[in-house]
Motif scaffolding. Structure first.
Motif, PDB file in Angstrom:
ATOM      1  N   GLY A 109     -31.772  45.960  46.641  1.00  0.00           N
ATOM      2  CA  GLY A 109     -30.317  45.889  46.709  1.00  0.00           C
ATOM      3  C   GLY A 109     -29.828  44.913  47.751  1.00  0.00           C
ATOM      4  O   GLY A 109     -28.666  44.506  47.737  1.00  0.00           O
ATOM      5  N   GLY A 110     -30.723  44.507  48.675  1.00  0.00           N
ATOM      6  CA  GLY A 110     -30.355  43.503  49.666  1.00  0.00           C
ATOM      7  C   GLY A 110     -30.596  42.107  49.117  1.00  0.00           C
ATOM      8  O   GLY A 110     -30.693  41.898  47.908  1.00  0.00           O
ATOM      9  N   ASP A 111     -30.698  41.144  50.011  1.00  0.00           N
ATOM     10  CA  ASP A 111     -30.970  39.768  49.588  1.00  0.00           C
ATOM     11  C   ASP A 111     -32.351  39.707  48.938  1.00  0.00           C
ATOM     12  O   ASP A 111     -33.359  40.095  49.542  1.00  0.00           O
ATOM     13  N   ALA A 112     -32.404  39.205  47.726  1.00  0.00           N
ATOM     14  CA  ALA A 112     -33.666  39.157  46.988  1.00  0.00           C
ATOM     15  C   ALA A 112     -34.585  38.090  47.576  1.00  0.00           C
ATOM     16  O   ALA A 112     -34.149  36.968  47.852  1.00  0.00           O
ATOM     17  N   SER A 137     -42.730  54.812  48.060  1.00  0.00           N
ATOM     18  CA  SER A 137     -44.102  54.968  48.556  1.00  0.00           C
ATOM     19  C   SER A 137     -44.784  53.632  48.807  1.00  0.00           C
ATOM     20  O   SER A 137     -45.968  53.596  49.158  1.00  0.00           O
ATOM     21  N   VAL A 138     -44.049  52.525  48.668  1.00  0.00           N
ATOM     22  CA  VAL A 138     -44.571  51.192  48.989  1.00  0.00           C
ATOM     23  C   VAL A 138     -43.993  50.786  50.337  1.00  0.00           C
ATOM     24  O   VAL A 138     -42.774  50.651  50.471  1.00  0.00           O
ATOM     25  N   LEU A 150     -38.072  50.656  48.613  1.00  0.00           N
ATOM     26  CA  LEU A 150     -36.788  51.214  48.187  1.00  0.00           C
ATOM     27  C   LEU A 150     -35.670  50.825  49.144  1.00  0.00           C
ATOM     28  O   LEU A 150     -34.556  50.505  48.718  1.00  0.00           O
ATOM     29  N   SER A 151     -35.956  50.839  50.446  1.00  0.00           N
ATOM     30  CA  SER A 151     -34.922  50.521  51.436  1.00  0.00           C
ATOM     31  C   SER A 151     -34.513  49.051  51.388  1.00  0.00           C
ATOM     32  O   SER A 151     -33.434  48.686  51.858  1.00  0.00           O
ATOM     33  N   LYS A 207     -33.330  45.672  42.520  1.00  0.00           N
ATOM     34  CA  LYS A 207     -32.385  46.775  42.626  1.00  0.00           C
ATOM     35  C   LYS A 207     -33.154  48.077  42.412  1.00  0.00           C
ATOM     36  O   LYS A 207     -34.181  48.082  41.731  1.00  0.00           O
ATOM     37  N   PRO A 208     -32.648  49.197  42.942  1.00  0.00           N
ATOM     38  CA  PRO A 208     -33.292  50.486  42.663  1.00  0.00           C
ATOM     39  C   PRO A 208     -33.205  50.811  41.178  1.00  0.00           C
ATOM     40  O   PRO A 208     -32.228  50.475  40.495  1.00  0.00           O
TER      41      PRO A 208
END
Length: 661
Positions: free
Chosen positions: A442-445, A479-480, A438-439, A554-555
């Motif tokens: 949204g960043g660089d894929a 949870s991953v 999750l963290s 993305k989330p």
């Protein structure tokens, strides 16, 4: 008899009738196996022999499917193959037929009557005459009717072309036995077990396994891979249908009679011997650690399932008491911005990076003392936590589960919650905090290759967790976890709500807030969700949402319009845009499944563009539920659970496993 390869050398031309003769011998071998399945009065010490014979029988008929021996319409194709492999096939089938006759002399006794036995006469009979004799695998029978013809038709759509066609004779035979719907042609009391020499019988089983391996070697590479896949499905089905400790131990003994066939892929098959156990010494070639490293994946699953089943039945609280961490002072928790009651808090335990995952519990009264009500955690909640922690502490756990080792649990009396304490899994990564999927979203894929491997790893992990009847109940991208920079090496955490896949097992539902609800199947949301039993397909649905996140990177809350995409906000605008869907609306979160399948198909169409057809199809199967032809509300039934597992293998794991980037 000599090695079949040697027997084949110098064989004369087989002539036009060779295929017909091979078919007759093949039918004779099936009949030979049939005697053992129909025999009565079996002793406990012979039950593992019966199960291993059944395993080898399913392997043989699955080879017959691939070779073209099983169905009349496929016989011309087999006739063509006989020109290249005819002598070897005839030699192997002939020895198998003779060997089964010898095993009957060692292990069975029967009256001298004109007795005809055929596995083919044990046909699926969903209606059936009440007077028919029936048999069942390991005593397990389905509680609900299952339409296998509908189910098989659905799975056949997963095949990609003629070369990938897979039949299900072995799997259907196992399911038929378990449904108690295979009609026996003759009274089984006329044949009974009477073991005269256990060692010779075991030697015969080892030879049968070798002969079946020879048959597999006569197939083309593509057919050999299909044979491995179908055998994997059948064996995993047998594991799923084994529900008691005694049944699982019998299956384990059957597996240990002779090593299962290995394959050369990178661990995708349950027969691969390239995998290791948690805590085993990789460099140890002898002793117990070496034995563990030599296990096939299937044997590891059976062994771990036996451990799991035993823990479910433990009554002695002394066995579980070591799951509570006594030296709580050594646990230094650093509260993050998420607040004191955050679901996960980082800290240190005995000087090393650790983290705690919390689970709230509802207090109950423990009586009144000095005029005040004393509150405590329910005894059943404590027992469930101890069993779960004891399971996650076991070194028998295969690494393919991708579950970190749990050090133990703590109880936070002030906040009415249990804390599951975990520690860094990868020493090479150094003392760095793990990062959640999750963290990173949204960043660089990452590259397409990395994302695909991540999805494949998670799909396999969920397969194995479900194979030992373990429901996660809290799958989500938070949870991953990753302990290093390798995103294709994930760990699954968040097991605080996990439970066994049993109807009689009660457990707490996850919280109802958006970060959980967005992954939660619509049938399990709302104030009445505890009235519905959690199902495997609910875990699979949550995995489908994770696949959606991996595709878009993305989330899910952003993809589905529950939060505003910050990249699309005009910094010059004075108005802050509102999300398209209310994150606090139960109706909105319950509508996610319908939106993906029916109302907003463009969401999945974009996945097809980003990740390809096979990934799209696997994701859609997870969201839809894999339950065609299966009665609703019956997934705790072992037979139905096995069919769900079969569908997940075909429509999700194998779909994505076939993706090459």
């Amino acid at each position: 008899m000599a090695d079949p390869v040697s027997a084949a050398i110098g064989a004369a031309s087989l002539g036009l009738g060779a295929a017909s003769l091979a078919i007759q011998i093949f039918e004779g071998v099936k009949t030979g196996y049939g005697y053992f399945q129909l025999a009565a009065n079996i002793d406990k010490d012979c039950e593992s022999f019966r199960i291993r014979l059944l395993m080898e029988y399913t392997r043989m008929i699955e080879w017959g499917d691939a070779a073209g021996l099983s169905r009349v319409e496929d016989h011309p194709a087999f006739d063509r193959k006989m020109r290249a492999q005819g002598a070897l096939i005839m030699a192997v089938l002939g020895e198998m037929n003779s060997l089964l006759g010898n095993l009957r002399q060692i292990g069975l006794q029967y009256e001298a009557h004109d007795l005809t036995v055929s596995m083919d006469k044990m046909t699926v009979n969903d209606g059936g005459d009440k007077n028919d004799s029936k048999t069942s695998l390991l005593g397990t029978q389905a509680a609900s009717p299952v339409d296998l013809s509908v189910f098989n038709t659905v799975l056949s759509t997963a095949s990609a072309g003629k070369d990938s066609k897979r039949h299900m004779s072995g799997f259907n035979h196992i399911i038929g036995l378990s449904k108690g719907s295979l009609t026996i042609a003759k009274d089984p009391r006329r044949i009974s077990w009477a073991m005269r020499d256990h060692n010779k019988f075991k030697e015969g089983l080892v030879r049968l396994k070798q002969l079946t391996d020879y048959l597999g070697g006569t197939l083309r590479n593509t057919q050999q891979e299909i044979l491995l896949q179908t055998t994997r499905e059948t064996f995993l089905g047998m594991l799923q249908l084994s529900t008691s400790v005694a049944e699982i131990k019998t299956l384990l003994s059957a597996v240990q009679v002779a090593p299962l066939p290995a394959c050369d892929d990178d661990g995708a098959s349950i027969f691969s011997q390239a995998t290791t156990l948690i805590g085993s010494d990789e460099g140890q070639g002898t002793g117990q650690g070496g034995r563990h490293n030599e296990m096939s994946m299937f044997e590891k699953l059976v062994r771990f399932r036996a451990v799991y089943a035993e823990l479910e039945t433990v009554k002695d609280i002394e066995v579980l008491k070591y799951t509570l961490l006594k030296d709580v002072e050594a646990l230094k928790i650093e509260v993050e911005e998420g607040g004191e009651l955050a679901a996960r808090t980082m800290g240190k335990y005995q000087g090393k990076i650790a983290w705690v995952e919390w689970k709230k519990y509802r207090e109950i009264s423990d009586g009144i003392r000095d005029g005040e009500t004393i509150w405590k955690a329910p005894d059943v909640a404590i027992e469930n936590v101890r069993r779960l922690v004891a399971l996650m502490q076991r070194k028998e756990r295969p690494v393919e589960f991708r579950v970190p080792t749990c050090l133990g649990y703590v109880q936070d009396l002030d906040n009415s919650r249990f804390g599951f304490v975990y520690q860094q899994e990868n020493p090479a990564a150094g003392q760095t905090e793990p990062k959640s999927l999750l963290s990173l979203l949204g960043g660089d894929a990452p590259s397409l290759t990395v994302r695909m491997r991540l999805a494949q790893s998670l799909a396999t992990s969920i397969l194995y967790l479900h194979a030992v009847s373990w429901l996660h109940k809290g799958l989500r991208s938070a949870s991953v976890l990753f302990f290093d920079h390798e995103l294709d090496n994930p760990y699954i955490t968040g097991f605080e709500y996990a439970r066994p896949d049993r109807k009689d097992y009660t457990a707490t539902a996850p919280p109802a807030d958006l970060e959980w609800a967005i992954y939660c199947h619509p049938e399990y949301q709302g104030p009445n969700n505890m009235k519905a039993f959690f199902k495997k397909t609910f875990d699979i649905y949550a995995f489908g949402i994770i696949l959606l996140e991996i595709a878009y990177w993305k989330p899910a809350e952003e993809i589905l319009g529950f939060v505003v995409d910050n990249s699309k906000i005009d910094p010059k605008s004075k108005e802050f845009p509102k999300p398209r869907h209310d994150p606090n609306s139960l109706q909105a979160t319950r509508a996610i499944r319908a939106r993906l399948i029916e109302d907003e198909p463009q969401l999945l169409s974009q996945v097809r563009i980003l990740m390809g057809d096979r990934y799209h199809d696997a994701l859609k199967a997870c969201i839809e539920g894999l339950s065609a032809g299966i009665p609703e509300g019956s997934q705790a039934d072992p037979v139905v659970s096995t069919l769900i597992q079969q569908a997940y293998l075909r429509l999700v794991v194998d779909k994505m496993g076939g993706i090459v980037v």
